[in-house]
Write a protein that holds these residues in place. Structure first.
Motif, PDB file in Angstrom:
ATOM      1  N   GLY A  41      34.011  79.123  44.597  1.00  0.00           N
ATOM      2  CA  GLY A  41      34.227  78.053  43.646  1.00  0.00           C
ATOM      3  C   GLY A  41      35.670  77.647  43.444  1.00  0.00           C
ATOM      4  O   GLY A  41      35.949  76.768  42.661  1.00  0.00           O
ATOM      5  N   ALA A  42      36.614  78.292  44.122  1.00  0.00           N
ATOM      6  CA  ALA A  42      38.026  77.957  43.946  1.00  0.00           C
ATOM      7  C   ALA A  42      38.334  76.661  44.692  1.00  0.00           C
ATOM      8  O   ALA A  42      38.126  76.573  45.889  1.00  0.00           O
ATOM      9  N   LEU A  43      38.828  75.689  43.966  1.00  0.00           N
ATOM     10  CA  LEU A  43      39.162  74.416  44.583  1.00  0.00           C
ATOM     11  C   LEU A  43      40.534  74.481  45.243  1.00  0.00           C
ATOM     12  O   LEU A  43      40.753  73.946  46.315  1.00  0.00           O
ATOM     13  N   PHE A  44      41.461  75.159  44.589  1.00  0.00           N
ATOM     14  CA  PHE A  44      42.811  75.285  45.112  1.00  0.00           C
ATOM     15  C   PHE A  44      43.120  76.756  45.345  1.00  0.00           C
ATOM     16  O   PHE A  44      42.636  77.618  44.606  1.00  0.00           O
ATOM     17  N   ILE A  45      43.921  77.027  46.346  1.00  0.00           N
ATOM     18  CA  ILE A  45      44.359  78.395  46.587  1.00  0.00           C
ATOM     19  C   ILE A  45      45.868  78.395  46.772  1.00  0.00           C
ATOM     20  O   ILE A  45      46.461  77.387  47.120  1.00  0.00           O
ATOM     21  N   VAL A  46      46.485  79.538  46.519  1.00  0.00           N
ATOM     22  CA  VAL A  46      47.920  79.702  46.724  1.00  0.00           C
ATOM     23  C   VAL A  46      48.105  80.387  48.068  1.00  0.00           C
ATOM     24  O   VAL A  46      47.409  81.368  48.372  1.00  0.00           O
ATOM     25  N   ALA A  47      49.023  79.875  48.859  1.00  0.00           N
ATOM     26  CA  ALA A  47      49.294  80.468  50.169  1.00  0.00           C
ATOM     27  C   ALA A  47      49.656  81.937  50.001  1.00  0.00           C
ATOM     28  O   ALA A  47      50.528  82.274  49.200  1.00  0.00           O
ATOM     29  N   PRO A  48      48.986  82.826  50.715  1.00  0.00           N
ATOM     30  CA  PRO A  48      49.198  84.258  50.508  1.00  0.00           C
ATOM     31  C   PRO A  48      50.560  84.772  50.965  1.00  0.00           C
ATOM     32  O   PRO A  48      50.980  85.838  50.541  1.00  0.00           O
ATOM     33  N   ASP A  49      51.266  84.037  51.790  1.00  0.00           N
ATOM     34  CA  ASP A  49      52.537  84.539  52.328  1.00  0.00           C
ATOM     35  C   ASP A  49      53.764  84.066  51.541  1.00  0.00           C
ATOM     36  O   ASP A  49      54.895  84.276  51.980  1.00  0.00           O
ATOM     37  N   GLU A  87      59.475  85.161  44.261  1.00  0.00           N
ATOM     38  CA  GLU A  87      60.509  84.298  43.701  1.00  0.00           C
ATOM     39  C   GLU A  87      60.131  82.822  43.835  1.00  0.00           C
ATOM     40  O   GLU A  87      60.337  82.026  42.911  1.00  0.00           O
ATOM     41  N   THR A  88      59.557  82.467  44.960  1.00  0.00           N
ATOM     42  CA  THR A  88      59.110  81.087  45.180  1.00  0.00           C
ATOM     43  C   THR A  88      58.016  80.707  44.195  1.00  0.00           C
ATOM     44  O   THR A  88      58.036  79.618  43.606  1.00  0.00           O
ATOM     45  N   LEU A  89      57.062  81.616  44.001  1.00  0.00           N
ATOM     46  CA  LEU A  89      55.971  81.347  43.066  1.00  0.00           C
ATOM     47  C   LEU A  89      56.489  81.178  41.643  1.00  0.00           C
ATOM     48  O   LEU A  89      56.101  80.246  40.932  1.00  0.00           O
ATOM     49  N   LEU A  90      57.396  82.071  41.231  1.00  0.00           N
ATOM     50  CA  LEU A  90      57.935  81.987  39.873  1.00  0.00           C
ATOM     51  C   LEU A  90      58.792  80.739  39.674  1.00  0.00           C
ATOM     52  O   LEU A  90      58.754  80.116  38.614  1.00  0.00           O
ATOM     53  N   ALA A  91      59.574  80.368  40.685  1.00  0.00           N
ATOM     54  CA  ALA A  91      60.412  79.170  40.572  1.00  0.00           C
ATOM     55  C   ALA A  91      59.544  77.924  40.401  1.00  0.00           C
ATOM     56  O   ALA A  91      59.844  77.050  39.577  1.00  0.00           O
ATOM     57  N   ASN A  92      58.453  77.848  41.160  1.00  0.00           N
ATOM     58  CA  ASN A  92      57.552  76.698  41.027  1.00  0.00           C
ATOM     59  C   ASN A  92      56.838  76.712  39.686  1.00  0.00           C
ATOM     60  O   ASN A  92      56.654  75.659  39.058  1.00  0.00           O
ATOM     61  N   ALA A  93      56.445  77.885  39.217  1.00  0.00           N
ATOM     62  CA  ALA A  93      55.809  77.987  37.904  1.00  0.00           C
ATOM     63  C   ALA A  93      56.773  77.537  36.816  1.00  0.00           C
ATOM     64  O   ALA A  93      56.383  76.852  35.866  1.00  0.00           O
ATOM     65  N   SER A  94      58.040  77.915  36.944  1.00  0.00           N
ATOM     66  CA  SER A  94      59.054  77.531  35.965  1.00  0.00           C
ATOM     67  C   SER A  94      59.195  76.010  35.885  1.00  0.00           C
ATOM     68  O   SER A  94      59.219  75.431  34.793  1.00  0.00           O
ATOM     69  N   GLU A  95      59.275  75.366  37.027  1.00  0.00           N
ATOM     70  CA  GLU A  95      59.391  73.903  37.065  1.00  0.00           C
ATOM     71  C   GLU A  95      58.151  73.237  36.467  1.00  0.00           C
ATOM     72  O   GLU A  95      58.256  72.262  35.719  1.00  0.00           O
ATOM     73  N   ASP A  96      56.971  73.763  36.794  1.00  0.00           N
ATOM     74  CA  ASP A  96      55.738  73.188  36.260  1.00  0.00           C
ATOM     75  C   ASP A  96      55.673  73.346  34.745  1.00  0.00           C
ATOM     76  O   ASP A  96      55.225  72.434  34.032  1.00  0.00           O
ATOM     77  N   LEU A  97      56.107  74.483  34.234  1.00  0.00           N
ATOM     78  CA  LEU A  97      56.105  74.689  32.786  1.00  0.00           C
ATOM     79  C   LEU A  97      57.053  73.727  32.077  1.00  0.00           C
ATOM     80  O   LEU A  97      56.746  73.227  30.991  1.00  0.00           O
ATOM     81  N   LEU A  98      58.208  73.468  32.691  1.00  0.00           N
ATOM     82  CA  LEU A  98      59.120  72.479  32.110  1.00  0.00           C
ATOM     83  C   LEU A  98      58.461  71.102  32.054  1.00  0.00           C
ATOM     84  O   LEU A  98      58.601  70.374  31.066  1.00  0.00           O
TER      85      LEU A  98
END
Length: 127
Positions: A50-58, A62-73
């Motif tokens: 049922g997952a429509l979107f997935i996060v690339a496993p590789d 730091e990349t994941l957190l940086a993108n999360a930070s920008e999205d939260l802003l």
């Protein structure tokens, strides 16, 4: 009297794959359907439950957190802008969303600080 349908074939066991062209057409149709429905042998279908979107496993942490930070802003800015356009309880809800996003943004930034302050060996172990 004119008969609207042709006579049936003389042999009942006539296969639709007797001619080479018919077999090629059938194989092409099977490949097209496999490709369209994602059941091609070179691409095994995966059940994503049922997952429509997935996060690339590789991706690195730091990349994941940086993108999360920008999205939260972005979320905070959208909610704050919305709060300016409404009144009453809707304004309170929009401001609460903005402040919650700001708080989570601070948590993500702290996690990024921890990654930046770790040694290269620790950083590779966390990624």
């Amino acid at each position: 009297m004119i008969k609207p349908t042709p006579n049936p074939p003389e042999h009942e066991a006539t296969s639709p794959y007797e001619s080479l062209d018919s077999k090629k057409l059938h194989e092409a149709a099977e490949r097209a359907l496999d490709h369209h429905f994602g059941t091609a042998p070179d691409k095994p279908s995966k059940s994503r439950k049922g997952a429509l979107f997935i996060v690339a496993p590789d991706l690195h942490t730091e990349t994941l957190l940086a993108n999360a930070s920008e999205d939260l802003l972005s979320i905070s800015a959208i909610a704050a802008d919305l709060a300016d356009g409404v009144e009453g309880s809707r304004r309170s809800v929009a401001l609460a969303l903005s402040r919650m996003a700001d708080g989570v943004h601070l948590l993500v930034e702290r996690a990024l600080d921890h990654i930046d302050s770790s040694t290269p060996e620790e950083h590779r172990a966390k990624a």
